[in-house]
Motif scaffolding. Structure first.
Motif, PDB file in Angstrom:
ATOM      1  N   LYS A 178     -29.443   6.327  -0.215  1.00  0.00           N
ATOM      2  CA  LYS A 178     -29.696   6.034   1.201  1.00  0.00           C
ATOM      3  C   LYS A 178     -29.313   4.601   1.531  1.00  0.00           C
ATOM      4  N   TYR A 179     -29.562   3.708   0.578  1.00  0.00           N
ATOM      5  CA  TYR A 179     -29.194   2.301   0.689  1.00  0.00           C
ATOM      6  C   TYR A 179     -29.197   1.719  -0.712  1.00  0.00           C
ATOM      7  N   GLU A 180     -28.794   0.449  -0.837  1.00  0.00           N
ATOM      8  CA  GLU A 180     -28.649  -0.154  -2.164  1.00  0.00           C
ATOM      9  C   GLU A 180     -29.975  -0.246  -2.912  1.00  0.00           C
ATOM     10  N   LYS A 181     -31.038  -0.638  -2.207  1.00  0.00           N
ATOM     11  CA  LYS A 181     -32.308  -0.840  -2.889  1.00  0.00           C
ATOM     12  C   LYS A 181     -33.459  -0.553  -1.934  1.00  0.00           C
ATOM     13  N   GLY A 182     -34.532   0.037  -2.445  1.00  0.00           N
ATOM     14  CA  GLY A 182     -35.675   0.365  -1.601  1.00  0.00           C
ATOM     15  C   GLY A 182     -36.980  -0.015  -2.267  1.00  0.00           C
ATOM     16  N   LYS A 183     -38.042  -0.016  -1.458  1.00  0.00           N
ATOM     17  CA  LYS A 183     -39.372  -0.322  -1.972  1.00  0.00           C
ATOM     18  C   LYS A 183     -40.399   0.475  -1.189  1.00  0.00           C
ATOM     19  N   GLN A 184     -41.606   0.542  -1.732  1.00  0.00           N
ATOM     20  CA  GLN A 184     -42.705   1.240  -1.061  1.00  0.00           C
ATOM     21  C   GLN A 184     -43.768   0.225  -0.666  1.00  0.00           C
ATOM     22  N   LYS A 185     -44.076   0.191   0.618  1.00  0.00           N
ATOM     23  CA  LYS A 185     -45.054  -0.763   1.126  1.00  0.00           C
ATOM     24  C   LYS A 185     -46.471  -0.287   0.826  1.00  0.00           C
ATOM     25  N   LYS A 186     -47.445  -1.123   1.086  1.00  0.00           N
ATOM     26  CA  LYS A 186     -48.840  -0.784   0.791  1.00  0.00           C
ATOM     27  C   LYS A 186     -49.324   0.415   1.569  1.00  0.00           C
ATOM     28  N   ASN A 187     -48.732   0.645   2.738  1.00  0.00           N
ATOM     29  CA  ASN A 187     -49.113   1.813   3.535  1.00  0.00           C
ATOM     30  C   ASN A 187     -48.409   3.084   3.065  1.00  0.00           C
ATOM     31  N   LYS A 188     -47.773   3.022   1.870  1.00  0.00           N
ATOM     32  CA  LYS A 188     -47.076   4.148   1.235  1.00  0.00           C
ATOM     33  C   LYS A 188     -45.738   4.491   1.899  1.00  0.00           C
ATOM     34  N   LYS A 189     -45.332   3.714   2.860  1.00  0.00           N
ATOM     35  CA  LYS A 189     -44.070   3.971   3.535  1.00  0.00           C
ATOM     36  C   LYS A 189     -42.920   3.386   2.723  1.00  0.00           C
ATOM     37  N   PHE A 190     -41.838   4.162   2.598  1.00  0.00           N
ATOM     38  CA  PHE A 190     -40.659   3.708   1.877  1.00  0.00           C
ATOM     39  C   PHE A 190     -39.711   3.006   2.857  1.00  0.00           C
ATOM     40  N   VAL A 191     -39.261   1.819   2.485  1.00  0.00           N
ATOM     41  CA  VAL A 191     -38.364   1.059   3.343  1.00  0.00           C
ATOM     42  C   VAL A 191     -37.245   0.453   2.486  1.00  0.00           C
ATOM     43  N   ALA A 192     -36.193  -0.020   3.145  1.00  0.00           N
ATOM     44  CA  ALA A 192     -35.081  -0.646   2.433  1.00  0.00           C
ATOM     45  C   ALA A 192     -35.370  -2.112   2.190  1.00  0.00           C
ATOM     46  N   SER A 193     -35.044  -2.566   0.995  1.00  0.00           N
ATOM     47  CA  SER A 193     -35.070  -4.004   0.722  1.00  0.00           C
ATOM     48  C   SER A 193     -33.644  -4.551   0.678  1.00  0.00           C
ATOM     49  N   ASN A 194     -32.677  -3.665   0.637  1.00  0.00           N
ATOM     50  CA  ASN A 194     -31.262  -4.015   0.785  1.00  0.00           C
ATOM     51  C   ASN A 194     -30.595  -2.853   1.495  1.00  0.00           C
ATOM     52  N   ASN A 195     -30.241  -3.057   2.754  1.00  0.00           N
ATOM     53  CA  ASN A 195     -29.754  -1.965   3.604  1.00  0.00           C
ATOM     54  C   ASN A 195     -28.300  -1.598   3.379  1.00  0.00           C
ATOM     55  N   LYS A 196     -27.570  -2.324   2.561  1.00  0.00           N
ATOM     56  CA  LYS A 196     -26.153  -2.047   2.366  1.00  0.00           C
ATOM     57  C   LYS A 196     -25.966  -0.663   1.722  1.00  0.00           C
ATOM     58  N   ARG A 197     -24.813  -0.060   2.019  1.00  0.00           N
ATOM     59  CA  ARG A 197     -24.432   1.208   1.377  1.00  0.00           C
ATOM     60  C   ARG A 197     -22.916   1.199   1.219  1.00  0.00           C
ATOM     61  N   ASN A 198     -22.452   1.184  -0.011  1.00  0.00           N
ATOM     62  CA  ASN A 198     -21.032   1.047  -0.283  1.00  0.00           C
ATOM     63  C   ASN A 198     -20.389   2.389  -0.612  1.00  0.00           C
ATOM     64  N   THR A 199     -19.079   2.395  -0.768  1.00  0.00           N
ATOM     65  CA  THR A 199     -18.380   3.624  -1.131  1.00  0.00           C
ATOM     66  C   THR A 199     -18.794   4.051  -2.537  1.00  0.00           C
ATOM     67  N   PHE A 200     -18.704   5.348  -2.798  1.00  0.00           N
ATOM     68  CA  PHE A 200     -19.197   5.866  -4.081  1.00  0.00           C
ATOM     69  C   PHE A 200     -18.251   6.890  -4.708  1.00  0.00           C
ATOM     70  N   ASP A 201     -17.034   7.019  -4.163  1.00  0.00           N
ATOM     71  CA  ASP A 201     -16.118   8.053  -4.653  1.00  0.00           C
ATOM     72  C   ASP A 201     -15.131   7.550  -5.704  1.00  0.00           C
ATOM     73  N   VAL A 202     -15.306   6.304  -6.164  1.00  0.00           N
ATOM     74  CA  VAL A 202     -14.487   5.776  -7.252  1.00  0.00           C
ATOM     75  C   VAL A 202     -15.407   5.332  -8.382  1.00  0.00           C
ATOM     76  N   ILE A 203     -15.171   5.857  -9.579  1.00  0.00           N
ATOM     77  CA  ILE A 203     -15.968   5.480 -10.748  1.00  0.00           C
ATOM     78  C   ILE A 203     -15.005   5.146 -11.891  1.00  0.00           C
ATOM     79  N   LYS A 204     -15.557   4.859 -13.061  1.00  0.00           N
ATOM     80  CA  LYS A 204     -14.755   4.574 -14.243  1.00  0.00           C
ATOM     81  C   LYS A 204     -15.151   5.522 -15.372  1.00  0.00           C
ATOM     82  N   ILE A 205     -14.176   5.849 -16.220  1.00  0.00           N
ATOM     83  CA  ILE A 205     -14.447   6.668 -17.390  1.00  0.00           C
ATOM     84  C   ILE A 205     -13.678   6.116 -18.584  1.00  0.00           C
ATOM     85  N   LYS A 206     -14.343   6.126 -19.730  1.00  0.00           N
ATOM     86  CA  LYS A 206     -13.710   5.715 -20.982  1.00  0.00           C
ATOM     87  C   LYS A 206     -13.663   6.951 -21.876  1.00  0.00           C
TER      88      LYS A 206
END
Length: 528
Positions: A122-150
């Protein structure tokens, strides 16, 4: 106390059909499944897989295996999740590995290798606040269709550009954790390796880190089909798409195979899915054939029939342990190869030609993106019974006679035409052109209206593809479509808006470019 996730409401009714597969789904079939590979192989199919994220706490890094599988096992949204990164390579941010071992290299040959990777992102990094709500701590979202294989024996990574099967980012029904799935065909890369056996390391797969509503999970699966003269013949079909499986069933109907006429019938099912949790029950996988008549829940010693998707990677009733990290609980990533239990052929009988796989969950929602079926049986490219197809000709229409019947022999270019005079015997079409027979007003959704010069009809996907490629090498811009009335592939050499133009090309052998048997099929889809 188990934590239950809320299953989103029903979105819509969708019906999917392709080649020899069709799926009718009342769940969230976000990306219709399509055949990726289909072939009769004297050999087998298998897979290797691993997670790419893992829990991280004060005592353990993500590189340390997580092996808790009892009631104390936490769900992935109860952990801080981090990338696995085993390679000590500064150019990668995530990496994990798995080993392939097919035995004696001289007796087998890889003919297909398909790579899948999937994650909640959903985003680069998330956290859960004391009220149990999940929110983003880093809202960036990059491309994900290129990876590496050895590859085995290599010191260097190679980049892989994948085809995005589905991205749930900001899509209704998938807003909670934005899952995605990607596919890449790496057959050529694997074939170039000196030895396909060995360690495959996969890197730079993207996922959300930290915590996320619904949980962070990610992993990869590499599917291999190989020939081996020491093994029996099998009809292997793999397909991919994306479905959010809920309490409404997703049914997948297989055909295009025929089991042995006598003796023990052997078959197995393979799959990969995201977000099947160890301690959330209610997810099931069923199979049904004419023999069983009713749905039979598939299970194995490591997968309970009421908790089939349980965050594990299993091959032939054992944990797949040739991987790093070697977690038993992969915290939301599933991959499996399971022989279908078939005592006394009670589930799949002799001469069986169809099977239905049903996916369902009453507790734990999961995302299915890959599935395959391997059935030991008869080579379907062997000439088989003729298929009756109702067609009509200009002559029969002009004389107000009943439509004639043409019988098209599957997997063969031979076409037997019933003449309009019932007193005459059926004769085979020769190189001498007679009046073309024509099927009138056939509805084929997503295919343009027109008159198609049909050169062949196939039941098997790979046969149709191979025939099209053969025609293209001859300079003919051929293609095929699937007739929904019988799920066969109709290969055509050209199409025309005008019947007269199609007839002229028929008589001219496509301007002397194609001398095989042909007939004209008229497609007319009613306007909505």
């Amino acid at each position: 106390m188990f934590k239950m996730r809320k299953i989103p409401p029903l979105i819509s009714f969708l019906q999917v059909s392709f080649i020899l597969f069709s799926a009718t789904s009342f769940a969230q079939l976000a990306k219709p499944f399509e055949v990726r590979f289909q072939q009769f192989v004297k050999g087998d199919i298998t897979l290797i897989a691993n997670q790419i994220v893992n829990r991280k706490d004060g005592n353990s890094s993500a590189n340390n295996a997580y092996n808790v599988t009892d009631r104390s096992a936490k769900l992935n949204d109860e952990w801080f999740m981090d990338y696995v990164d085993i390679d000590n390579d500064p150019t990668t941010f995530s990496s994990s590995s798995a080993d392939l071992n097919l035995g004696n290299q001289s007796s087998n040959k890889i003919i297909y290798a398909g790579m899948y990777w999937s994650a909640t992102y959903k985003y680069e990094k998330g956290k859960q606040k004391k009220n149990k709500k999940f929110v983003a701590s880093n809202n960036k979202r990059n491309t994900f269709d290129v990876i590496k294989i050895k590859l085995p024996g290599s010191k260097d990574y190679e980049e892989i550009q994948g085809e995005i099967l589905y991205d749930g980012y900001e899509k209704e029904g998938f807003l909670e954790n934005a899952p995605y799935a990607v596919y890449a065909n790496i057959t050529d890369k694997v074939k170039q390796a000196k030895n396909p056996n060995g360690t495959y390391t996969v890197a730079n797969i993207k996922a959300t880190l930290g915590t996320l509503s619904g949980g962070v999970s990610a992993g990869w699966t590499l599917v291999f089909v190989y020939e081996d003269d020491n093994l029996s013949g099998k009809q292997i079909t793999s397909f991919d798409g994306f479905a959010g499986v809920t309490n409404k069933s997703t049914n997948i109907n297989f055909s295009g195979f025929q089991t042995l006429s006598e003796g023990e019938v052997k078959a197995k099912i393979l799959g990969a899915a995201l977000e099947g949790d160890q301690n959330l029950k209610g997810d099931k996988l069923f199979i049904k054939t004419e023999t069983s008549q009713n749905d039979v829940a598939i299970e194995e010693p490591l997968r309970d029939k009421n908790n089939f998707f349980n965050s594990s990677i299993t091959v032939n009733n054992s944990y797949f342990n040739k991987k790093n990290p070697n977690s038993i609980n992969t915290l939301g990533y599933d991959a499996f190869v399971i022989p279908i239990p078939n005592t006394n052929n009670s589930v799949i009988g002799n001469n069986t030609k169809e099977a239905t796989i049903r996916l369902k969950s009453t507790g734990d929602r999961y995302f299915m993106f890959f599935c395959a079926l391997s059935v030991e049986g008869i080579d379907p490219t062997t000439p088989i019974e003729e298929i009756p197809v109702v067609l009509s000709s200009e002559t029969s229409e002009e004389n107000n006679k009943k439509p004639v019947v043409a019988e098209i022999k599957k997997e063969s270019k031979k076409v037997v035409v019933a003449t309009t005079n019932s007193s005459q015997k059926n004769t085979a079409v020769t190189s001498k052109r007679i009046e073309p027979i024509q099927s009138k007003n056939v509805a084929v959704p997503k295919v343009n209206n027109g008159n198609y010069l049909i050169a062949n009809v196939f039941r098997i996907h790979s046969n149709a593809v191979n025939f099209v490629e053969k025609l293209k090498k001859m300079g003919i811009d051929a293609n095929y479509f699937i007739n929904p009335t019988n799920n066969y592939r109709y290969v055509y050499v050209s199409s025309f808006s005008s019947w007269n133009e199609a007839k002229e090309q028929y008589h001219s052998n496509l301007n002397n470019r194609y001398f095989g048997e042909m007939w004209i099929m008229t497609i007319h889809n009613d306007e909505i």
